[in-house]
Design a protein around this motif. Structure first.
Motif, PDB file in Angstrom:
ATOM      1  N   CYS A 144      18.454  -5.478  -7.400  1.00 14.51           N
ATOM      2  CA  CYS A 144      17.108  -4.902  -7.392  1.00 14.51           C
ATOM      3  C   CYS A 144      17.202  -3.458  -7.878  1.00 14.51           C
ATOM      4  O   CYS A 144      18.103  -2.714  -7.489  1.00 14.51           O
ATOM      5  N   ARG A 173      15.422  -0.967  -7.100  1.00 10.60           N
ATOM      6  CA  ARG A 173      15.101   0.021  -6.075  1.00 10.60           C
ATOM      7  C   ARG A 173      16.081   0.018  -4.904  1.00 10.60           C
ATOM      8  O   ARG A 173      16.530   1.074  -4.471  1.00 10.60           O
ATOM      9  N   LYS A 205      11.101  -7.578  -4.398  1.00  7.70           N
ATOM     10  CA  LYS A 205       9.687  -7.839  -4.104  1.00  7.70           C
ATOM     11  C   LYS A 205       8.894  -6.644  -4.611  1.00  7.70           C
ATOM     12  O   LYS A 205       9.433  -5.546  -4.774  1.00  7.70           O
ATOM     13  N   GLU A 206       7.655  -6.851  -4.893  1.00  2.76           N
ATOM     14  CA  GLU A 206       6.826  -5.797  -5.478  1.00  2.76           C
ATOM     15  C   GLU A 206       6.706  -4.588  -4.542  1.00  2.76           C
ATOM     16  O   GLU A 206       6.619  -3.455  -4.987  1.00  2.76           O
ATOM     17  N   SER A 207       6.742  -4.827  -3.233  1.00  2.85           N
ATOM     18  CA  SER A 207       6.583  -3.748  -2.258  1.00  2.85           C
ATOM     19  C   SER A 207       7.932  -3.169  -1.806  1.00  2.85           C
ATOM     20  O   SER A 207       8.009  -2.557  -0.743  1.00  2.85           O
ATOM     21  N   CYS A 208       8.986  -3.341  -2.585  1.00  2.00           N
ATOM     22  CA  CYS A 208      10.314  -2.840  -2.215  1.00  2.00           C
ATOM     23  C   CYS A 208      10.250  -1.326  -2.022  1.00  2.00           C
ATOM     24  O   CYS A 208       9.742  -0.596  -2.868  1.00  2.00           O
ATOM     25  N   LYS A 209      10.795  -0.847  -0.900  1.00  3.07           N
ATOM     26  CA  LYS A 209      10.775   0.586  -0.574  1.00  3.07           C
ATOM     27  C   LYS A 209      11.983   1.331  -1.122  1.00  3.07           C
ATOM     28  O   LYS A 209      12.018   2.544  -1.110  1.00  3.07           O
ATOM     29  N   ASN A 225      13.913  -1.081   3.302  1.00  2.44           N
ATOM     30  CA  ASN A 225      13.248  -2.360   3.588  1.00  2.44           C
ATOM     31  C   ASN A 225      13.689  -2.896   4.948  1.00  2.44           C
ATOM     32  O   ASN A 225      12.958  -3.636   5.599  1.00  2.44           O
TER      33      ASN A 225
END
Length: 176
Positions: free
Chosen positions: A69, A71, A133-137, A148
């Motif tokens: 990923c 992020r 995922k689109e909301s990955c922190k 996450n």
């Protein structure tokens, strides 16, 4: 996997379908990252004699790679579906193709290197970023904690590390 093209050139318009598989186990990206191949499905390479020693190469390839990923750096299974449509002119030498900026390293004489064909198409088709995922922190820029999964105790007041040197100078002037 090598496919000999001479069988296709027996008559104009001849079409040959050859079952193929990808033999490489990892993909080396342009930035030097190594991505393992998780799944690779067999596919069919369709070769068509277009006349004048030209051949059409068509294949639909599906591979699943493990890419981190962008992020949080967690491994993400990424499905790569490639639709390959190429035309090779065997009248031209490799020097002529290089001059025309139409190099075909997947063709050597009358041999088609299927792995090299898929490899070239795969490298141009890899995305710039992959997210779990689109909301990955992402991860904390100070301690590396995956945000996450939880939070960290780092001071989040300074978020721009590029400005830290200037902020240190400003702190010295405040102390005077």
């Amino acid at each position: 996997m090598l496919i000999h093209l001479s069988e296709v050139f027996t008559c104009e318009g001849k079409k040959k379908e050859v079952p193929a598989t990808v033999e490489f186990e990892t993909v080396l990206s342009a930035d030097g990252e190594v991505y393992p191949v998780l799944e690779k499905e067999p596919f069919v390479v369709t070769l068509t004699n277009m006349g004048g020693r030209k051949v059409s190469i068509v294949a639909d390839v599906s591979l699943k790679l493990e890419i981190p990923c962008s992020r949080c750096l967690e491994a993400v299974p990424y499905l790569c579906e490639l639709s390959i449509e190429r035309e090779a002119d065997l009248n031209e030498s490799s020097e002529q193709r290089a001059e025309d900026l139409d190099e075909q390293p997947y063709i050597n004489g009358y041999n088609l290197d299927v792995d090299r064909l898929v490899w070239d198409e795969l490298l141009t088709g890899l995305p710039m970023t992959v997210l779990c995922k689109e909301s990955c922190k992402g991860i904390c820029s100070r301690c590396g904690t995956n945000l996450n999964r939880g939070t960290c105790d780092c001071d989040q007041g300074e978020t721009n590390l590029q400005m830290s040197a200037i902020q240190d100078i400003l702190k010295q002037f405040k102390e005077v």
